[in-house]
Motif scaffolding. Structure first.
Motif, short mmCIF file in Angstrom:
data_model
loop_
_atom_site.label_atom_id
_atom_site.label_comp_id
_atom_site.label_asym_id
_atom_site.label_seq_id
_atom_site.Cartn_x
_atom_site.Cartn_y
_atom_site.Cartn_z
N GLY A 274 -8.82 1.15 -6.87
CA GLY A 274 -8.21 0.66 -5.70
C GLY A 274 -7.00 1.72 -5.04
N THR B 13 -8.61 5.28 -4.76
CA THR B 13 -9.23 5.36 -3.57
C THR B 13 -8.43 5.40 -2.19
OG1 THR B 13 -11.10 3.98 -4.62
CG2 THR B 13 -11.24 4.22 -2.39
N THR B 14 -7.24 4.58 -2.26
CA THR B 14 -6.56 4.45 -0.98
C THR B 14 -5.70 5.88 -0.99
OG1 THR B 14 -6.10 2.20 -1.65
CG2 THR B 14 -4.57 3.37 -0.19
N THR C 146 -11.47 0.49 1.79
CA THR C 146 -12.24 0.18 0.69
C THR C 146 -11.06 0.12 -0.45
OG1 THR C 146 -14.15 1.09 1.56
CG2 THR C 146 -13.87 0.64 -0.84
N GLY C 147 -10.27 1.15 -0.66
CA GLY C 147 -9.28 1.25 -1.41
C GLY C 147 -8.36 -0.12 -1.31
N VAL D 15 -10.48 -3.40 -2.64
CA VAL D 15 -10.38 -3.19 -4.24
C VAL D 15 -9.06 -3.52 -4.88
CG1 VAL D 15 -11.02 -1.79 -6.21
CG2 VAL D 15 -12.47 -1.51 -4.12
N THR D 16 -8.01 -2.96 -4.35
CA THR D 16 -6.54 -3.13 -4.80
C THR D 16 -6.36 -4.97 -4.63
OG1 THR D 16 -6.10 -0.79 -4.38
CG2 THR D 16 -4.17 -2.59 -4.91
N SER E 27 -8.04 -7.14 -7.05
CA SER E 27 -7.69 -7.16 -8.42
C SER E 27 -6.49 -8.25 -8.72
CB SER E 27 -6.87 -5.75 -8.95
OG SER E 27 -5.49 -5.58 -8.40
#
Length: 158
Positions: free
Chosen positions: A73, A76-77, A103-104, A107-108, A111
């Motif tokens: 994440g 991606t960010t 999206t990043g 996903v972060t 977690s």
């Protein structure tokens, strides 16, 4: 921008990161976890015997998945921010990179529950009761010589 590929990617990530197994279902598990490994005397300290439980293994797996999701994440960010900055600088329109940034961030954020459930399973592992069986032999000295008898040892650690 079409959000369908992003949603499919997130579901695929969750499907791969948290494998669904029947043995992990709470309804199928006995009330107390039983240590399936035979603990040999002197090989493992009794205070560390919780590391053989199902809860400890789940803690390790969830912690690894949490760190993986967090790293992916953040990466991606970061890529999305650099991509948006470069696109804004050269073409004047960086909006196409916002999907990567969101999206990043998603996903972060995904977690965080993984770390929370990992900590819960760690606490369950440390307060669980363990049963283990071990085989040995008993020597009896008699006038006819030494005789060996099989014996079964049971250990309860809590």
């Amino acid at each position: 921008m079409n959000m369908k590929p992003i949603v499919l990617f997130l579901f695929l990530l969750l499907y791969v990161a948290i494998p669904a197994k029947a043995e992990d279902d709470e309804r199928l598990r006995p009330a107390m976890p039983v240590n399936k490994d035979v603990m040999m005397m002197g090989k493992q300290h009794p205070k560390e015997s919780y590391k053989n439980t199902v809860y400890w293994k789940r803690h390790k797996r969830l912690r690894a998945c949490g760190w993986t999701a967090f790293s992916v994440g953040i990466a991606t960010t970061t890529v999305g921010l650099f991509g948006e900055g470069a696109a804004e600088l050269y073409s004047g329109n960086g909006r196409s990179w916002r999907g990567v940034i969101y999206t990043g961030i998603g996903v972060t954020a995904a977690s965080i529950p993984l770390f929370v459930f990992s900590r819960i399973n760690r606490a369950r592992a440390k307060r669980s009761v363990h049963f283990s069986l071990g085989g040995s032999s008993i020597q009896q000295i008699s006038p006819n010589g030494t005789q060996m008898y099989p014996a079964l040892g049971a250990t309860i650690t809590f």
